[in-house]
Motif scaffolding. Structure first.
Motif, PDB file in Angstrom:
ATOM      1  N   SER A  54      24.170  -7.682  -8.496  1.00 51.39           N
ATOM      2  CA  SER A  54      25.103  -7.447  -7.610  1.00 51.39           C
ATOM      3  C   SER A  54      26.505  -7.080  -8.062  1.00 51.39           C
ATOM      4  O   SER A  54      27.723  -7.247  -7.355  1.00 51.39           O
ATOM      5  N   ARG A  55      26.600  -5.952  -9.087  1.00 49.74           N
ATOM      6  CA  ARG A  55      27.920  -4.871  -9.046  1.00 49.74           C
ATOM      7  C   ARG A  55      27.335  -3.519  -8.175  1.00 49.74           C
ATOM      8  O   ARG A  55      27.011  -2.090  -8.571  1.00 49.74           O
ATOM      9  N   TYR A  56      27.820  -4.211  -6.705  1.00 54.70           N
ATOM     10  CA  TYR A  56      27.484  -2.766  -6.021  1.00 54.70           C
ATOM     11  C   TYR A  56      28.478  -1.194  -6.324  1.00 54.70           C
ATOM     12  O   TYR A  56      27.484  -0.603  -6.403  1.00 54.70           O
ATOM     13  N   GLU A  57      29.948  -1.662  -6.311  1.00 58.66           N
ATOM     14  CA  GLU A  57      30.731  -0.196  -6.335  1.00 58.66           C
ATOM     15  C   GLU A  57      30.681   0.231  -7.638  1.00 58.66           C
ATOM     16  O   GLU A  57      29.966   1.203  -7.573  1.00 58.66           O
ATOM     17  N   GLU A  58      30.044  -0.295  -8.782  1.00 61.40           N
ATOM     18  CA  GLU A  58      29.225   0.703 -10.334  1.00 61.40           C
ATOM     19  C   GLU A  58      27.811   0.899 -10.400  1.00 61.40           C
ATOM     20  O   GLU A  58      28.067   2.006 -10.047  1.00 61.40           O
ATOM     21  N   GLY A  59      27.248  -0.250  -9.284  1.00 58.62           N
ATOM     22  CA  GLY A  59      25.803   0.882  -8.719  1.00 58.62           C
ATOM     23  C   GLY A  59      26.030   2.242  -7.982  1.00 58.62           C
ATOM     24  O   GLY A  59      25.172   3.385  -8.403  1.00 58.62           O
ATOM     25  N   LEU A  60      27.067   1.943  -7.078  1.00 53.58           N
ATOM     26  CA  LEU A  60      27.238   2.811  -6.196  1.00 53.58           C
ATOM     27  C   LEU A  60      27.382   4.224  -7.207  1.00 53.58           C
ATOM     28  O   LEU A  60      27.558   5.287  -6.734  1.00 53.58           O
ATOM     29  N   THR A  61      28.116   4.171  -7.477  1.00 49.65           N
ATOM     30  CA  THR A  61      29.587   5.163  -9.055  1.00 49.65           C
ATOM     31  C   THR A  61      28.059   5.936  -8.956  1.00 49.65           C
ATOM     32  O   THR A  61      28.258   6.834  -9.214  1.00 49.65           O
ATOM     33  N   ALA A  62      27.434   4.944  -9.987  1.00 48.69           N
ATOM     34  CA  ALA A  62      26.656   5.349 -10.438  1.00 48.69           C
ATOM     35  C   ALA A  62      25.621   5.793 -10.137  1.00 48.69           C
ATOM     36  O   ALA A  62      24.987   7.122 -10.303  1.00 48.69           O
ATOM     37  N   TYR A  63      25.007   6.117  -8.421  1.00 49.45           N
ATOM     38  CA  TYR A  63      23.993   6.497  -7.924  1.00 49.45           C
ATOM     39  C   TYR A  63      24.904   7.667  -7.630  1.00 49.45           C
ATOM     40  O   TYR A  63      23.758   8.556  -7.900  1.00 49.45           O
ATOM     41  N   ARG A  64      25.484   7.650  -7.709  1.00 51.46           N
ATOM     42  CA  ARG A  64      26.503   9.218  -6.370  1.00 51.46           C
ATOM     43  C   ARG A  64      26.475  10.341  -7.595  1.00 51.46           C
ATOM     44  O   ARG A  64      26.212  11.436  -7.480  1.00 51.46           O
ATOM     45  N   ARG A  65      26.644   9.405  -8.632  1.00 45.39           N
ATOM     46  CA  ARG A  65      27.123  10.513  -9.634  1.00 45.39           C
ATOM     47  C   ARG A  65      24.984  11.009 -10.141  1.00 45.39           C
ATOM     48  O   ARG A  65      25.744  12.571 -10.314  1.00 45.39           O
ATOM     49  N   SER A  66      24.477  10.529 -10.170  1.00 44.79           N
ATOM     50  CA  SER A  66      22.740  11.466 -10.101  1.00 44.79           C
ATOM     51  C   SER A  66      23.054  12.036  -9.277  1.00 44.79           C
ATOM     52  O   SER A  66      21.922  13.156  -9.898  1.00 44.79           O
ATOM     53  N   LEU A  67      22.932  12.089  -8.276  1.00 45.65           N
ATOM     54  CA  LEU A  67      22.693  11.836  -7.155  1.00 45.65           C
ATOM     55  C   LEU A  67      23.054  13.777  -6.726  1.00 45.65           C
ATOM     56  O   LEU A  67      22.751  15.159  -6.733  1.00 45.65           O
TER      57      LEU A  67
END
Length: 387
Positions: A165-178
């Motif tokens: 449930s560290r959603y903002e951290e996860g979204l940042t990681a995914y967006r950077r990866s994408l």
């Protein structure tokens, strides 16, 4: 035959065996990318046996193949315990080795990352986090901020963040990866499907279903174009999209996608497999939301059995199935039976996530209702569903 001739003959035989092992390793990678995890595992184990025979049990080549084996076993939703065992073996071989050649440094990076992945898949999120974060930092330092290696490492961090449930951290990681993968590989490359799939998953967790649906549909379209409709990887995308469509009230479409995915999983993996367990669980949730409560109970019970066989009784996904079964049993007016499942889920959630995670809080709330009431109404029931 002279000693020199004998040595030359042995060297030639060994070289042929090594070449065969390398071909098998490449075949394992190719089969894994196509979602054929059975063939991938078979090829990988054959290659591993050759290097064990030639180099012994603790060589870098054995470690390299152990990393691949762990990835295949975990990525295919197969034997999570064996995946963790293989990852630990690789790290135990490589960690004490001295030297900083590029090849050895790369293997250490891959071994640390795969151990983090295997721990995450086994439900040990606390153990996984420092390994995956360090792997991402190492990838950026070693390969660069625009490297594919960093993009893939960030994806692994994002997956962990979804579960914790560290959603903002996860979204940042995914967006950077994408962004990295889109720039380096192009917008339609199959590797991007995994990031869109995972972005859909984290938005699904957050309850942002329309955003989740856009990402899930994109993942399904990319992967289907690359692999065809019958691939188990495409089936996983279809099932994830179905879970989101169900939340949006598009139950008929969701059931069609779940059914399609289920047939593929059964054909490729057989019944006793993680993906079959998860799809059975999600079909149960769809039944429950459609008012088919008896069918939902049957499926939740079967999902619990399959999860227990595939990943163990104390894995968070098994606990999730037991929580949802408890909530359903409470709705059916069987609070005492529900309580046993709920208590088990609470113990697992507290151990894996801590006391403040949404799963833990929801389970405590359900237990409070079970203690105070002979049953709970559907409107008060707190259901957690996750793919």
């Amino acid at each position: 035959m002279t000693t020199a001739s004998s040595a030359a003959s042995m060297n030639a035989i060994e070289e042929r065996q090594i070449a065969k092992a390398n071909r098998l390793h490449a075949a394992a990678d190719e089969a894994s990318s196509a979602g054929d995890h059975r063939r991938a595992e078979r090829s990988c184990r054959q290659a591993l046996a050759i290097f064990e025979r030639i180099d012994g049990q603790r060589s870098p080549d054995v470690a390299n193949l152990s990393i691949t084996l762990s990835r295949i076993l975990g990525g295919g939703g197969g034997d999570r315990a064996e995946a963790l065992k293989a990852a630990r073996r690789a790290w135990e071989i490589l960690e004490p080795l001295r030297g900083s050649t590029p090849e050895l440094s790369l293997l250490r990076f891959l071994a640390r990352q795969q151990l983090g992945v295997a721990l995450r898949e086994a439900g040990d999120f606390r153990g996984a986090r420092p390994l995956l974060l360090r792997a991402a930092r190492t990838a950026e330092r070693r390969f660069g901020k625009d490297s594919i290696e960093l993009a893939l490492a960030l994806n692994q961090v994002g997956i962990l963040c979804k579960y914790t449930s560290r959603y903002e951290e996860g979204l940042t990681a995914y967006r950077r990866s994408l962004a990295i993968l889109r720039r380096e590989l192009g917008a339609s490359h199959p590797e991007l499907a995994s990031i869109h799939h995972n972005l859909g998953g984290i938005e699904h967790h957050r309850g942002r279903f329309r955003k989740a649906a856009v990402q899930a549909a994109r993942s399904l379209a990319i992967r289907e174009a690359a692999l065809g409709r019958s691939s188990p990887l495409v089936a996983a995308d279809a099932a994830a999209y179905a879970a989101i469509l169900a939340e949006l009230g598009r139950r008929r479409e969701a059931r069609a996608l779940y059914t399609r995915a289920h047939r593929i999983f059964l054909r490729v993996y057989g019944e006793r497999h993680y993906e079959v367990a998860m799809n059975t669980h999600n079909l149960a949730a769809l039944d429950a939301s459609s008012g088919r409560l008896r069918s939902a109970e049957t499926r939740y019970r079967r999902a619990t059995e399959l999860f227990t066989q595939a990943i163990g009784r104390d894995h968070p996904d098994t606990a999730l199935a037991r929580y949802n079964l408890a909530a359903l049993l409470a709705t059916l007016g069987r609070p005492e039976e529900a309580r046993a499942h709920c208590m088990h889920a609470l113990r697992v959630f507290e151990g894996a996530f801590g006391k403040t995670h949404p799963h833990t809080v929801s389970t405590v709330d359900l237990l409070t209702e079970l203690d105070g009431l002979s049953g709970i109404t559907t409107s008060r029931r707190r259901r957690v569903r996750r793919r």
